[in-house]
Design an enzyme around this catalytic site. Structure first.
Site, PDB file in Angstrom:
ATOM      1  CE  LYS A  95       1.801  34.399  -2.381  1.00  0.00           C
ATOM      2  NZ  LYS A  95       1.881  34.209  -3.633  1.00  0.00           N
ATOM      3  NE  ARG A  98      -3.264   0.657  -0.628  1.00  0.00           N
ATOM      4  CZ  ARG A  98      -3.654   0.679  -1.865  1.00  0.00           C
ATOM      5  NH1 ARG A  98      -2.933   1.674  -2.748  1.00  0.00           N
ATOM      6  NH2 ARG A  98      -3.974  -0.037  -2.564  1.00  0.00           N
ATOM      7  CD  GLU A 112       0.431  37.486  -5.390  1.00  0.00           C
ATOM      8  OE1 GLU A 112       0.709  36.538  -5.197  1.00  0.00           O
ATOM      9  OE2 GLU A 112       0.128  38.349  -4.519  1.00  0.00           O
ATOM     10  CE  LYS A 150      -1.710  27.862  -4.208  1.00  0.00           C
ATOM     11  NZ  LYS A 150      -2.863  28.496  -5.207  1.00  0.00           N
ATOM     12  CG  ASP A 184      -2.107  36.657  -7.957  1.00  0.00           C
ATOM     13  OD1 ASP A 184      -2.021  35.445  -8.521  1.00  0.00           O
ATOM     14  OD2 ASP A 184      -2.613  37.050  -6.995  1.00  0.00           O
TER      15      ASP A 184
END
Length: 278
Positions: free
Chosen positions: A163, A96, A193, A131, A214
């Protein structure tokens, strides 16, 4: 891949899956029994993670994995990818964990390849993001590369990306860039950004190396590319999907980052079947 990191991932997964042993296998299978089993693709896709799959059984010991293909190759439903032979208890105990890893990595490689094919004939490249699944980043970013994509920064210490919250904290883009240039080594590129054409102008004035557009619409993105005029590398980001990226690439951006490559990918269906005693 860093195999010290990969081994830690695998060992942690094996402990999670069998903290006190595999009571089903141990009750049914004699420790000395040997078997072989086929690794089979149950749907079409791109394979990634064969060495990781093998490493699971190397750690458990007394199991040999023979692959019939290499990472990056396409498989069709029903194809036999390889054969696993050796001590039956170790094969069943590691099954597994080994499948979970190769299925997820192959799913990422398959999805990445679909995005990459959409951009054939353009100069735009597909990027991943941070992410990723916690603790699996090294595997997932490797799978993106197998699928034909390009890795963005690996972690927070790998590159500078200013950002919106950084800009708010610093007061403006110029001040944020000044601060990071004073703090970081001169060899590091600075990416910022932006969400508007005014911010594009500010980033250019502050001499950003990379400008991330963005969540811009196509019209604004085209205007931004014209404004930048090769004075910075351009990345497009924000809810990119398989149906929109060709139009985004047509604006002239250098890169398109796609979070869904890793944060919501479907695993490729692969299984171990046809167990035979030997």
């Amino acid at each position: 891949m860093n195999w010290l990191v990969v081994d830690k991932i695998i060992k942690g997964a094996l402990v999670e899956d069998g903290s006190y042993g595999d009571i089903t296998t141990e009750a049914i299978i004699d420790k000395q029994n040997l078997c072989s089993v086929d690794l089979i693709a149950k749907e079409n896709g791109i394979i990634a993670g064969l060495d990781v799959f093998k490493r699971v059984f190397q750690i458990l010991g007394d199991v040999e994995v023979n692959s019939f293909i290499k990472d990056g190759e396409e498989v069709n439903k029903g194809d036999i990818i390889g054969k696993v032979s050796g001590k039956a208890v170790n094969i069943l105990t590691g099954e597994r964990v080994a499948l979970n890893l190769i299925q997820r990595m192959s799913g990422i490689a398959t999805l990445t390849n679909k995005f990459v094919k959409q951009l054939e004939g353009t100069n735009t490249k597909i990027l991943d993001t941070r992410k990723t699944t916690p603790n699996l980043r090294v595997l997932e970013k490797y799978a993106v590369k197998v699928g034909g994509g390009v890795n963005h920064r690996y972690n927070l210490s790998d590159g500078i990306l200013i950002k919106d919250n950084h800009i708010s904290a610093a007061g403006n883009i110029k001040e944020a860039i000044l601060k990071v240039r004073k703090y970081s080594p001169f060899v590091r590129k600075v990416e910022v950004e932006v969400e508007s054409l005014d911010q594009v102008k500010e980033a250019l004035q502050a001499e950003a190396d990379i400008i991330m557009l963005d969540n811009m619409d196509i019209y604004t993105m085209k205007k931004a590319v014209e404004l930048i005029n090769n004075r910075a590398i351009i990345e497009a980001s924000g809810n990119m999907n398989i149906n929109s990226i060709k139009e985004v690439a047509s604006t002239g951006v250098d890169y398109i980052s796609v979070g869904s490559l890793t944060h919501s990918v479907k695993a490729l269906d692969i299984s171990l079947k046809n167990l035979r005693n030997i």
